[in-house]
Scaffold this active site. Structure first.
Site, PDB file in Angstrom:
ATOM      1  N   SER A   1       6.770   0.185  -1.681  1.00 14.93           N
ATOM      2  CA  SER A   1       7.013  -1.171  -2.150  1.00 14.93           C
ATOM      3  C   SER A   1       5.728  -1.978  -2.008  1.00 14.93           C
ATOM      4  CB  SER A   1       8.131  -1.822  -1.340  1.00 14.93           C
ATOM      5  OG  SER A   1       7.751  -1.956   0.018  1.00 14.93           O
ATOM      6  N   LYS A   2       5.790  -3.249  -2.371  1.00 13.18           N
ATOM      7  CA  LYS A   2       4.607  -4.096  -2.311  1.00 13.18           C
ATOM      8  C   LYS A   2       4.045  -4.199  -0.903  1.00 13.18           C
ATOM      9  CE  LYS A   2       5.452  -6.966  -6.371  1.00 13.18           C
ATOM     10  NZ  LYS A   2       5.657  -8.343  -6.871  1.00 13.18           N
ATOM     11  N   ARG A   3       4.914  -4.164   0.093  1.00 11.82           N
ATOM     12  CA  ARG A   3       4.417  -4.286   1.463  1.00 11.82           C
ATOM     13  C   ARG A   3       3.654  -3.038   1.896  1.00 11.82           C
ATOM     14  NH1 ARG A   3       8.046  -1.908   5.281  1.00 11.82           N
ATOM     15  NH2 ARG A   3       9.939  -1.115   4.294  1.00 11.82           N
TER      16      ARG A   3
END
Length: 526
Positions: A293-295
């Protein structure tokens, strides 16, 4: 339902209620004794030409949707498609799947094109846009409706919701039950969708180049919507037409598309087309084992460009997420092209490791010629607020820093003292190294450096060595105070290189300031 099985044909017979293919019977209506090759040929159909004709041009495609930007997972897919085509001297096609008009944006299209260009993943054909091919999709849709390969479905959303709820209450997998499959008349006040008439029985066998043989039961596949009520074609329909028309021989994509494959093979059969060779790539996970994911780093690939990563390093890192060549970690693009084979991709999911990406980027910076780094370094010098005209040639900076910088952004930030003066010297370094004991050596060194007619590394090195010998100091005892005085901190390339980059005028000015600081400390301790 799909199962991954061995190549034993006895386990992949047609369903018992399916008619025995005529080719399996002799003149008396009895089953023939067939070789395994003939058995599989009759049961599953011919192997795609692209799998066994070495003279066929390999054609792969990367087909991103501009509902989002280009991220790590998409780039790895594009890379594997590109490498496979390049390895076989084939063609790599770029196709933009923009049929989702509500979420597709021109900005995202540009982000995809920019990212591909930065990475050097050049297409031989394209970009092609699906929205420019609606006439072709409509043509096939009308042909299928006329031939009975597709049909109009007039079920309302409420009716489908009720069907789904009832199936789930019975513990069944929710699926369309085909209630409009044989409907002959329209339904007043309802704009119908179009569904593909999927075979009711038999098996679909996918010989996946990564996953191996995967078998799907047609009885578990419902009739897929291929055109919405407004006439817009859907993904699974458009993709098979595009792959056929563009003569795609190998479809390499994420394994989240594996369950789409039997439907697409059935539709290709309805189109009278041979299916391509399929290879479904395992997903990329975050360091914690969760979906990327973006994290974790599933961000716009251009963000890595802005952080100072090299495109070759990004490709090197991504190719190792699922593919390997022995224990080798560092690959040039040319090596990747020469060695890559989709058959060598493993089935296990890979984990994104930002520390390893950083290490690989550093290795590529170390190996890169300074001239090739300088152009991009210029961008980063400006990015961190420096004026390249106020300091050394970026080629010289790249030569000096390429063995210690992890990214080009890091390199530019580390060379700040070469382009602008600093207000204060790092207090901890000043306390440790700018002590009264080095006052006289620093004064002598300042005089020697001021007298140099040629400001070069050899002359600088000799001046430092001579002063150190005069005061019976090892080079470190004089070199480190000099470094702190000239750079404001304890870390830089070798002292002769550092002073050459800073320049004679700046070096002398900074030595004057450091000497004044030592004199002040000496006065305080006297």
């Amino acid at each position: 339902m799909a199962t991954a099985e061995s190549a034993c044909p006895a386990r992949n017979l047609p369903r018992q209620n399916a008619q025995t293919p005529a080719g399996l019977l002799n003149e008396q209506g009895e089953r023939k004794a067939l070789s395994q090759r003939d058995f599989e040929l009759l049961i599953y159909g011919p192997v795609p030409r692209s799998a066994w004709l070495p003279t066929m041009t390999v054609r792969t495609r990367f087909a991103p949707s501009p509902t989002g930007v280009l991220h790590l997972g998409s780039v790895r897919t594009a890379l594997f498609c590109w490498l496979y085509a390049r390895h076989h001297n084939g063609d790599f096609i770029l196709r933009i799947e923009d049929t989702d008009r509500e979420r597709s944006t021109k900005k995202n299209v540009q982000a995809i094109l920019d990212g591909m260009a930065w990475l050097g993943l050049d297409a031989d054909e394209g970009p092609f846009f699906q929205t420019e091919r609606f006439g072709r999709y409509k043509e096939v849709l009308e042909d299928w409706l006329a031939a009975g390969k597709a049909y109009h479905c007039y079920c309302t959303k409420e009716e489908l919701d009720e069907l789904r709820a009832a199936q789930m209450a019975r513990g069944e997998t929710p699926r369309y039950d085909g209630r409009c499959r044989d409907r002959q008349s329209p339904r007043e006040g309802v704009s119908p969708v179009v569904r593909f008439r999927n075979p009711l029985d038999g098996l679909v066998v996918v010989e996946d180049r990564v996953r191996g043989r995967v078998v799907f039961d047609n009885a578990q596949l419902d009739d897929l919507i291929i055109a919405r009520s407004d006439g817009t074609p859907t993904y699974n329909f458009t993709v098979i037409i595009d792959d056929h028309d563009m003569r795609i021989t190998h479809v390499i994509r994420g394994d989240d598309h594996l369950n789409n494959t039997p439907r697409q093979i059935n539709m290709l059969d309805a189109l009278g087309a041979e299916p391509p060779v399929y290879a479904h790539l395992p997903m990329i996970l975050g360091p914690d084992g969760a979906k990327l994911s973006k994290r974790h780093g599933a961000v716009d690939i251009r963000e890595y460009r802005e952080q100072g990563y090299l495109p070759a390093a990004m490709l090197n890192y991504l190719v190792r997420l699922g593919w390997s060549h022995g224990d080798q970690e560092i690959f040039s693009v040319e090596e990747m092209i020469g060695l890559f084979d989709i058959a060598d991709v493993n089935q296990s999911a890979s984990s994104f490791n930002p520390e390893k990406l950083l290490w690989i980027n550093q290795q590529h910076i170390i190996a890169a010629p300074a001239e090739s780094l300088a152009g991009d370094l210029l961008h980063f010098l400006i990015k961190v607020g420096l004026d390249p005209a106020e300091g050394p040639d970026p080629v010289a900076v790249a030569e000096a820093y390429h063995e210690r910088a992890e990214t080009l952004l890091h390199m530019a930030a580390g060379a700040r003292y070469c382009y602008e003066d600093f207000e204060t010297i790092d207090p901890k370094s000043a306390k440790k190294h700018l002590r009264p004991v080095v006052l006289e050596p620093m004064r002598s060194l300042r005089a020697c450096l001021a007298g140099l007619a040629h400001w070069g590394e050899t002359a600088i090195s000799e001046a430092v060595r001579d002063v150190a010998e005069d005061y019976d100091l090892n080079l470190g005892k004089l070199g480190q105070p000099l470094r702190v005085a000239v750079t404001g901190g304890p870390v830089s390339p070798s002292i002769d290189v550092t002073l050459r980059l800073v320049g004679q005028k700046r070096t002398l000015e900074r030595l004057d300031r450091a000497i004044a600081l030592i004199e002040k400390r000496a006065g305080q301790t006297a």
